[in-house]
Write a protein that holds these residues in place. Structure first.
Motif, PDB file in Angstrom:
ATOM      1  N   LEU A 171       0.939 -23.914  -6.451  1.00 55.26           N
ATOM      2  CA  LEU A 171       0.440 -22.852  -7.326  1.00 55.26           C
ATOM      3  C   LEU A 171      -0.609 -22.010  -6.625  1.00 55.26           C
ATOM      4  O   LEU A 171      -0.576 -20.772  -6.689  1.00 55.26           O
ATOM      5  CB  LEU A 171      -0.127 -23.459  -8.616  1.00 55.26           C
ATOM      6  CG  LEU A 171      -0.881 -22.499  -9.543  1.00 55.26           C
ATOM      7  CD1 LEU A 171       0.021 -21.366 -10.009  1.00 55.26           C
ATOM      8  CD2 LEU A 171      -1.459 -23.254 -10.733  1.00 55.26           C
ATOM      9  N   VAL A 172      -1.554 -22.651  -5.948  1.00 54.36           N
ATOM     10  CA  VAL A 172      -2.614 -21.926  -5.249  1.00 54.36           C
ATOM     11  C   VAL A 172      -2.018 -21.013  -4.180  1.00 54.36           C
ATOM     12  O   VAL A 172      -2.381 -19.833  -4.057  1.00 54.36           O
ATOM     13  CB  VAL A 172      -3.625 -22.908  -4.625  1.00 54.36           C
ATOM     14  CG1 VAL A 172      -4.580 -22.175  -3.686  1.00 54.36           C
ATOM     15  CG2 VAL A 172      -4.413 -23.622  -5.710  1.00 54.36           C
ATOM     16  N   THR A 173      -1.066 -21.538  -3.408  1.00 61.55           N
ATOM     17  CA  THR A 173      -0.411 -20.733  -2.368  1.00 61.55           C
ATOM     18  C   THR A 173       0.367 -19.574  -2.984  1.00 61.55           C
ATOM     19  O   THR A 173       0.367 -18.456  -2.465  1.00 61.55           O
ATOM     20  CB  THR A 173       0.536 -21.608  -1.530  1.00 61.55           C
ATOM     21  OG1 THR A 173      -0.188 -22.732  -1.009  1.00 61.55           O
ATOM     22  CG2 THR A 173       1.121 -20.812  -0.370  1.00 61.55           C
ATOM     23  N   ALA A 174       1.045 -19.838  -4.097  1.00 57.93           N
ATOM     24  CA  ALA A 174       1.815 -18.793  -4.775  1.00 57.93           C
ATOM     25  C   ALA A 174       0.909 -17.666  -5.251  1.00 57.93           C
ATOM     26  O   ALA A 174       1.236 -16.485  -5.115  1.00 57.93           O
ATOM     27  CB  ALA A 174       2.586 -19.391  -5.948  1.00 57.93           C
ATOM     28  N   VAL A 175      -0.250 -18.020  -5.821  1.00 58.17           N
ATOM     29  CA  VAL A 175      -1.188 -17.004  -6.304  1.00 58.17           C
ATOM     30  C   VAL A 175      -1.739 -16.191  -5.137  1.00 58.17           C
ATOM     31  O   VAL A 175      -1.868 -14.963  -5.217  1.00 58.17           O
ATOM     32  CB  VAL A 175      -2.334 -17.663  -7.098  1.00 58.17           C
ATOM     33  CG1 VAL A 175      -3.443 -16.656  -7.403  1.00 58.17           C
ATOM     34  CG2 VAL A 175      -1.801 -18.257  -8.397  1.00 58.17           C
ATOM     35  N   GLU A 176      -2.043 -16.849  -4.035  1.00 62.69           N
ATOM     36  CA  GLU A 176      -2.536 -16.131  -2.856  1.00 62.69           C
ATOM     37  C   GLU A 176      -1.485 -15.162  -2.327  1.00 62.69           C
ATOM     38  O   GLU A 176      -1.801 -14.030  -1.936  1.00 62.69           O
ATOM     39  CB  GLU A 176      -2.929 -17.126  -1.764  1.00 62.69           C
ATOM     40  CG  GLU A 176      -4.177 -17.929  -2.069  1.00 62.69           C
ATOM     41  CD  GLU A 176      -4.505 -18.939  -0.989  1.00 62.69           C
ATOM     42  OE1 GLU A 176      -5.679 -19.309  -0.852  1.00 62.69           O
ATOM     43  OE2 GLU A 176      -3.572 -19.359  -0.260  1.00 62.69           O
ATOM     44  N   ASN A 177      -0.228 -15.589  -2.308  1.00 63.89           N
ATOM     45  CA  ASN A 177       0.839 -14.746  -1.759  1.00 63.89           C
ATOM     46  C   ASN A 177       1.206 -13.590  -2.680  1.00 63.89           C
ATOM     47  O   ASN A 177       1.611 -12.519  -2.208  1.00 63.89           O
ATOM     48  CB  ASN A 177       2.095 -15.589  -1.483  1.00 63.89           C
ATOM     49  CG  ASN A 177       1.927 -16.527  -0.311  1.00 63.89           C
ATOM     50  OD1 ASN A 177       0.998 -16.382   0.485  1.00 63.89           O
ATOM     51  ND2 ASN A 177       2.805 -17.499  -0.197  1.00 63.89           N
ATOM     52  N   ALA A 178       1.114 -13.798  -3.996  1.00 72.38           N
ATOM     53  CA  ALA A 178       1.599 -12.805  -4.960  1.00 72.38           C
ATOM     54  C   ALA A 178       0.556 -11.767  -5.346  1.00 72.38           C
ATOM     55  O   ALA A 178       0.883 -10.813  -6.062  1.00 72.38           O
ATOM     56  CB  ALA A 178       2.110 -13.510  -6.227  1.00 72.38           C
ATOM     57  N   ALA A 210       7.348 -17.832  -4.712  1.00 69.87           N
ATOM     58  CA  ALA A 210       6.129 -17.131  -4.306  1.00 69.87           C
ATOM     59  C   ALA A 210       5.397 -17.885  -3.203  1.00 69.87           C
ATOM     60  O   ALA A 210       4.846 -17.280  -2.280  1.00 69.87           O
ATOM     61  CB  ALA A 210       5.208 -16.926  -5.509  1.00 69.87           C
ATOM     62  N   ALA A 211       5.384 -19.219  -3.276  1.00 66.83           N
ATOM     63  CA  ALA A 211       4.707 -20.018  -2.254  1.00 66.83           C
ATOM     64  C   ALA A 211       5.397 -19.877  -0.901  1.00 66.83           C
ATOM     65  O   ALA A 211       4.742 -19.903   0.146  1.00 66.83           O
ATOM     66  CB  ALA A 211       4.665 -21.484  -2.672  1.00 66.83           C
ATOM     67  N   ASN A 212       6.710 -19.705  -0.922  1.00 70.29           N
ATOM     68  CA  ASN A 212       7.481 -19.532   0.319  1.00 70.29           C
ATOM     69  C   ASN A 212       7.597 -18.070   0.737  1.00 70.29           C
ATOM     70  O   ASN A 212       8.305 -17.766   1.707  1.00 70.29           O
ATOM     71  CB  ASN A 212       8.883 -20.121   0.148  1.00 70.29           C
ATOM     72  CG  ASN A 212       8.863 -21.626  -0.026  1.00 70.29           C
ATOM     73  OD1 ASN A 212       7.959 -22.308   0.456  1.00 70.29           O
ATOM     74  ND2 ASN A 212       9.847 -22.156  -0.735  1.00 70.29           N
ATOM     75  N   TYR A 213       6.973 -17.185   0.011  1.00 69.97           N
ATOM     76  CA  TYR A 213       7.037 -15.732   0.230  1.00 69.97           C
ATOM     77  C   TYR A 213       8.483 -15.254   0.287  1.00 69.97           C
ATOM     78  O   TYR A 213       8.901 -14.532   1.203  1.00 69.97           O
ATOM     79  CB  TYR A 213       6.306 -15.321   1.505  1.00 69.97           C
ATOM     80  CG  TYR A 213       5.691 -13.940   1.387  1.00 69.97           C
ATOM     81  CD1 TYR A 213       4.394 -13.785   0.939  1.00 69.97           C
ATOM     82  CD2 TYR A 213       6.435 -12.799   1.682  1.00 69.97           C
ATOM     83  CE1 TYR A 213       3.835 -12.520   0.813  1.00 69.97           C
ATOM     84  CE2 TYR A 213       5.890 -11.538   1.547  1.00 69.97           C
ATOM     85  CZ  TYR A 213       4.598 -11.392   1.113  1.00 69.97           C
ATOM     86  OH  TYR A 213       4.047 -10.148   0.968  1.00 69.97           O
ATOM     87  N   ASP A 214       9.250 -15.655  -0.707  1.00 65.27           N
ATOM     88  CA  ASP A 214      10.641 -15.227  -0.841  1.00 65.27           C
ATOM     89  C   ASP A 214      10.660 -13.838  -1.484  1.00 65.27           C
ATOM     90  O   ASP A 214      10.217 -13.658  -2.613  1.00 65.27           O
ATOM     91  CB  ASP A 214      11.404 -16.234  -1.709  1.00 65.27           C
ATOM     92  CG  ASP A 214      12.869 -15.885  -1.854  1.00 65.27           C
ATOM     93  OD1 ASP A 214      13.310 -14.866  -1.277  1.00 65.27           O
ATOM     94  OD2 ASP A 214      13.592 -16.637  -2.536  1.00 65.27           O
ATOM     95  N   LEU A 215      11.215 -12.852  -0.773  1.00 66.88           N
ATOM     96  CA  LEU A 215      11.218 -11.484  -1.279  1.00 66.88           C
ATOM     97  C   LEU A 215      12.075 -11.324  -2.520  1.00 66.88           C
ATOM     98  O   LEU A 215      11.946 -10.333  -3.254  1.00 66.88           O
ATOM     99  CB  LEU A 215      11.703 -10.529  -0.185  1.00 66.88           C
ATOM    100  CG  LEU A 215      10.784 -10.398   1.038  1.00 66.88           C
ATOM    101  CD1 LEU A 215      11.410  -9.476   2.070  1.00 66.88           C
ATOM    102  CD2 LEU A 215       9.410  -9.888   0.634  1.00 66.88           C
ATOM    103  N   ASN A 216      12.963 -12.276  -2.776  1.00 67.17           N
ATOM    104  CA  ASN A 216      13.790 -12.225  -3.975  1.00 67.17           C
ATOM    105  C   ASN A 216      13.058 -12.759  -5.209  1.00 67.17           C
ATOM    106  O   ASN A 216      13.537 -12.577  -6.327  1.00 67.17           O
ATOM    107  CB  ASN A 216      15.086 -13.012  -3.773  1.00 67.17           C
ATOM    108  CG  ASN A 216      15.991 -12.364  -2.739  1.00 67.17           C
ATOM    109  OD1 ASN A 216      16.075 -11.142  -2.655  1.00 67.17           O
ATOM    110  ND2 ASN A 216      16.663 -13.178  -1.929  1.00 67.17           N
ATOM    111  N   ALA A 217      11.943 -13.439  -4.995  1.00 64.05           N
ATOM    112  CA  ALA A 217      11.153 -13.956  -6.117  1.00 64.05           C
ATOM    113  C   ALA A 217      10.434 -12.791  -6.799  1.00 64.05           C
ATOM    114  O   ALA A 217       9.911 -11.891  -6.135  1.00 64.05           O
ATOM    115  CB  ALA A 217      10.151 -14.995  -5.631  1.00 64.05           C
ATOM    116  N   TYR A 218      10.406 -12.808  -8.111  1.00 63.21           N
ATOM    117  CA  TYR A 218       9.833 -11.699  -8.884  1.00 63.21           C
ATOM    118  C   TYR A 218       8.377 -11.398  -8.498  1.00 63.21           C
ATOM    119  O   TYR A 218       8.040 -10.219  -8.289  1.00 63.21           O
ATOM    120  CB  TYR A 218       9.950 -11.999 -10.381  1.00 63.21           C
ATOM    121  CG  TYR A 218       9.454 -10.878 -11.259  1.00 63.21           C
ATOM    122  CD1 TYR A 218      10.302  -9.842 -11.641  1.00 63.21           C
ATOM    123  CD2 TYR A 218       8.139 -10.851 -11.712  1.00 63.21           C
ATOM    124  CE1 TYR A 218       9.843  -8.811 -12.449  1.00 63.21           C
ATOM    125  CE2 TYR A 218       7.680  -9.825 -12.521  1.00 63.21           C
ATOM    126  CZ  TYR A 218       8.536  -8.804 -12.879  1.00 63.21           C
ATOM    127  OH  TYR A 218       8.075  -7.776 -13.677  1.00 63.21           O
TER     128      TYR A 218
END
Length: 203
Positions: free
Chosen positions: A111-118, A179-187
Motif C-alpha cells: 500500500l505504501v509503495t502504491a501510494v508513493e507511485n500513484a 500501482a506498487a508495480n507501476y503498471d501503466l494499465n492500472a487505473y
C-alpha cells in the motif's frame, strides 16, 4: 483487629486490554520502507484502523492517522458506501489477504509503495488573463500527492467492481498490486500519467 483495609490485588489483564501491535492482528507495521522522502511524513502507518474521527475537526491532522484508515475512509466516499465503515474495513482486510498471497509481501508495504507511485508530481491550474482562462502547470504539494493517490486507488476499485462479477476486495487488491508495480494499465498509474502529461503540455 487492624482497622486498615488490605490493598486490593491488581486485576489481571484481559485480552481486550492488550493492544495488538499488528494491523488487523495479522500484519506488522514495523520496518516499512519509503522510497519517496517528500511524502514520507504524510504516509503514517499504525496498527490502528479506526480512530473514530478524532482528527476530523483539525486541519491537516488527517496525515497523522494511518494510511490504511485513510484508504478505508476513501472507499466510503461513494454514493453506495457512504457511512459503511465496517463494510469498507472488511473490504480492505480481504484485499490485504489477496495481496499477501499474490505478492508474497506485507500488504501494508504494498500500500505504501502504491501510494508513493500513484501520487502525481505535477498538475494544472487555471489562471485568468483578461477574461481568458489559461492552464498553468504547478508542482503538487506532498500532502496533496498522497490525497490524490488514495483517490485514484478508490476510484479504480469502484470502477472495476461496480456492477461486475469482480468483488470489491479483489478489485482493490488489483489496484494496489498494479500501482506498487507501476503498471501503466492500472487505473491509479494511468490517471497519474495522464495528469502529468496534461501538465507538461501546459508548461
Amino acid at each position: 483487629m487492624s482497622s486498615e483495609a488490605p490493598e486490593p490485588d491488581a486485576p489481571a489483564a484481559t485480552d481486550d486490554e492488550r493492544v495488538s501491535a499488528e494491523l488487523f492482528g495479522e500484519y506488522g507495521v514495523d520496518g516499512i520502507e519509503y522510497s519517496d522522502p517528500s511524502t514520507r511524513r504524510y504516509i503514517t502507518v499504525t496498527p490502528i484502523a479506526h480512530t473514530m474521527g478524532r482528527h476530523s475537526e483539525k486541519q491537516f491532522k488527517k496525515s497523522e492517522i494511518s494510511v490504511v484508515e485513510r484508504l478505508i475512509n476513501r472507499l466510503m466516499q461513494t454514493e453506495e458506501n457512504t457511512g459503511k465503515k465496517q463494510q469498507a474495513t472488511r473490504i480492505v482486510r480481504e484485499a490485504f489477504g489477496i495481496v499477501e498471497s499474490r505478492a508474497d509481501e506485507n500488504p501494508v508495504q504494498v500500500l505504501v509503495t502504491a501510494v508513493e507511485n500513484a501520487g502525481p508530481r505535477e498538475e494544472t491550474v487555471r489562471l485568468k488573463y483578461g477574461g481568458i482562462s489559461v492552464p498553468k502547470a504547478v508542482d503538487v504539494a506532498p500532502q496533496r500527492r498522497v490525497d490524490q493517490a488514495l483517490k485514484f486507488i478508490a476510484q479504480g476499485t469502484q470502477n472495476a467492481s461496480f456492477k461486475t462479477t469482480t468483488s470489491a476486495a479483489e478489485a482493490l487488491a488489483n489496484q494496489l498490486v498494479g500501482a506498487a508495480n507501476y503498471d501503466l494499465n492500472a487505473y491509479p498509474i494511468n490517471q497519474k500519467e495522464e495528469q502529468e502529461r496534461v501538465a507538461a503540455a501546459a508548461r
